[in-house]
Design an enzyme around this catalytic site. Structure first.
Site, PDB file in Angstrom:
ATOM      1  N   GLU A  99     -33.634  -2.003  54.474  1.00 37.85           N
ATOM      2  CA  GLU A  99     -33.549  -3.451  54.200  1.00 37.85           C
ATOM      3  C   GLU A  99     -34.001  -4.244  55.416  1.00 37.85           C
ATOM      4  OE1 GLU A  99     -33.639  -5.899  52.465  1.00 37.85           O
ATOM      5  OE2 GLU A  99     -31.703  -6.576  51.721  1.00 37.85           O
ATOM      6  N   ASP A 100     -34.457  -5.455  55.172  1.00 30.04           N
ATOM      7  CA  ASP A 100     -34.910  -6.301  56.286  1.00 30.04           C
ATOM      8  C   ASP A 100     -33.748  -6.909  57.055  1.00 30.04           C
ATOM      9  OD1 ASP A 100     -34.224  -7.958  54.153  1.00 30.04           O
ATOM     10  OD2 ASP A 100     -35.986  -9.245  54.311  1.00 30.04           O
ATOM     11  N   ASP A 138     -27.226 -10.685  55.730  1.00 32.97           N
ATOM     12  CA  ASP A 138     -26.721 -12.007  56.075  1.00 32.97           C
ATOM     13  C   ASP A 138     -25.272 -12.076  55.553  1.00 32.97           C
ATOM     14  OD1 ASP A 138     -26.788 -14.704  56.858  1.00 32.97           O
ATOM     15  OD2 ASP A 138     -27.856 -15.373  55.099  1.00 32.97           O
ATOM     16  N   SER A 139     -25.059 -12.680  54.393  1.00 37.67           N
ATOM     17  CA  SER A 139     -23.693 -12.727  53.842  1.00 37.67           C
ATOM     18  C   SER A 139     -23.212 -11.333  53.440  1.00 37.67           C
ATOM     19  CB  SER A 139     -23.646 -13.648  52.626  1.00 37.67           C
ATOM     20  OG  SER A 139     -24.350 -13.070  51.543  1.00 37.67           O
ATOM     21  N   GLY A 140     -24.158 -10.481  53.011  1.00 38.50           N
ATOM     22  CA  GLY A 140     -23.807  -9.149  52.527  1.00 38.50           C
ATOM     23  C   GLY A 140     -23.813  -9.048  51.008  1.00 38.50           C
ATOM     24  N   THR A 172     -26.211  -9.391  48.773  1.00 41.41           N
ATOM     25  CA  THR A 172     -27.335  -8.624  48.218  1.00 41.41           C
ATOM     26  C   THR A 172     -27.071  -7.123  48.352  1.00 41.41           C
ATOM     27  OG1 THR A 172     -28.836 -10.408  48.850  1.00 41.41           O
ATOM     28  CG2 THR A 172     -29.840  -8.276  48.346  1.00 41.41           C
ATOM     29  N   ARG A 187     -44.886 -13.272  55.723  1.00 44.49           N
ATOM     30  CA  ARG A 187     -44.308 -11.926  55.802  1.00 44.49           C
ATOM     31  C   ARG A 187     -45.184 -11.018  56.654  1.00 44.49           C
ATOM     32  NH1 ARG A 187     -40.271 -11.398  51.822  1.00 44.49           N
ATOM     33  NH2 ARG A 187     -40.516 -12.679  49.979  1.00 44.49           N
TER      34      ARG A 187
HETATM   35  P1  IMP Z   1     -27.390 -11.840  51.872  1.00 48.20           P
HETATM   36  O1  IMP Z   1     -27.230 -11.482  50.429  1.00 48.20           O
HETATM   37  O2  IMP Z   1     -26.771 -13.183  52.175  1.00 48.20           O
HETATM   38  O3  IMP Z   1     -26.917 -10.777  52.807  1.00 48.20           O
HETATM   39  O4  IMP Z   1     -28.913 -12.093  52.097  1.00 48.20           O
HETATM   40  C1  IMP Z   1     -29.767 -11.054  52.246  1.00 48.20           C
HETATM   41  C2  IMP Z   1     -31.167 -11.452  51.870  1.00 48.20           C
HETATM   42  O5  IMP Z   1     -31.453 -12.810  52.187  1.00 48.20           O
HETATM   43  C3  IMP Z   1     -32.110 -10.647  52.699  1.00 48.20           C
HETATM   44  O6  IMP Z   1     -32.447  -9.475  52.015  1.00 48.20           O
HETATM   45  C4  IMP Z   1     -33.270 -11.579  52.901  1.00 48.20           C
HETATM   46  O7  IMP Z   1     -34.173 -11.408  51.840  1.00 48.20           O
HETATM   47  C5  IMP Z   1     -32.671 -12.956  52.827  1.00 48.20           C
HETATM   48  N1  IMP Z   1     -32.428 -13.515  54.174  1.00 48.20           N
HETATM   49  C6  IMP Z   1     -31.246 -13.643  54.816  1.00 48.20           C
HETATM   50  N2  IMP Z   1     -31.381 -14.202  56.022  1.00 48.20           N
HETATM   51  C7  IMP Z   1     -32.717 -14.422  56.155  1.00 48.20           C
HETATM   52  C8  IMP Z   1     -33.522 -14.973  57.222  1.00 48.20           C
HETATM   53  O8  IMP Z   1     -33.054 -15.374  58.313  1.00 48.20           O
HETATM   54  N3  IMP Z   1     -34.852 -15.015  56.987  1.00 48.20           N
HETATM   55  C9  IMP Z   1     -35.430 -14.574  55.827  1.00 48.20           C
HETATM   56  N4  IMP Z   1     -34.721 -14.061  54.826  1.00 48.20           N
HETATM   57  C10 IMP Z   1     -33.376 -13.980  54.981  1.00 48.20           C
HETATM   58 MG    MG Z   2     -34.213  -8.602  51.696  1.00 51.04          MG
END
Ligand code: IMP
Ligand code: MG
Length: 183
Positions: free
Chosen positions: A104-105, A108-110, A112, A170
């Site tokens: 995964e790239d 953030d929140s977790g 996803t 990207r």
């Molecule tokens: P989460 O579900 O909040 O953990 O978000 C995860 C997804 O949000 C990652 O897989 C990214 O695709 C996108 N994301 C979160 N933070 C960033 C950022 O700083 N730049 C670009 N994409 C982000």
């Molecule tokens: Mg992602």
């Protein structure tokens, strides 16, 4: 000439050479830890994980397969996902018998990754671990066990090296911080 991304770039957070060095280290670590595993499957989370996957796999010396899972979270802007995550494109193979490593790239929140891990665990892989290039641990609202982390980063919106800014940029070979004034 001013390149299109420059208006959005506040600073380069992780340059190309630093990324490469760390990706090589991660590839070596994965290769050691999966040395005795016969069926290793790298699952790239699209789209953000694609550049990381293609670089990481060059440095994984144990035989492995790759597959892709595209997910999106409804209603996300540049802030964290809402938790309404869905599959846009599913894997092409059954994962029972495979030792799965998610690539995964960024976490953030977790939300996803929690969704992805629950979906994959329900399919009963031989094992399931997680490798993320970037980790924004301070933003976590859902607990995620991360096995491999490239870089811990602060709470800043970043782009490049697979990560998008409104679906663009990207392709940049570095990780940059977004200049909030330009948004
Ligand atoms: P989460 O579900 O909040 O953990 O978000 C995860 C997804 O949000 C990652 O897989 C990214 O695709 C996108 N994301 C979160 N933070 C960033 C950022 O700083 N730049 C670009 N994409 C982000
Ligand atoms: Mg992602």
């Amino acid at each position: 000439m001013t390149l299109a991304y420059e208006a959005y770039l506040q600073e380069i957070l992780i340059d190309e050479a630093t990324l490469k060095k760390r990706v090589i280290e991660l590839g070596q670590q994965v290769s050691e830890e999966y040395a005795d595993v016969s069926k290793l499957l790298l699952i790239c989370i699209l789209k953000g994980g694609v550049m990381f996957l293609t670089d990481l796999m060059r440095y994984i010396t144990v035989p492995h397969e790759i597959d892709f899972l595209a997910v999106s979270s409804y209603g996300r802007g540049i802030r964290a996902s809402s938790g309404n995550v869905r599959i846009d494109m599913d894997l092409s193979i059954q994962i029972q018998d495979y030792h799965v490593l998610i690539v995964e790239d960024i976490i953030d929140s977790g939300h996803t990754l929690r969704f992805v891990m629950d979906v994959l665990l329900a399919r009963k892989p031989a094992s399931l671990h997680l490798c993320t290039l970037l980790n924004k641990a301070s933003r976590r609202t859902v607990d995620i066990p991360v096995d491999y982390v490239g870089f811990e980063i602060e709470d800043k919106f970043v782009f490049g090296y697979g990560l998008d800014l409104d679906e663009k940029f990207r392709n940049l070979p570095f990780i940059g911080v977004v200049n909030a004034d330009a948004l």
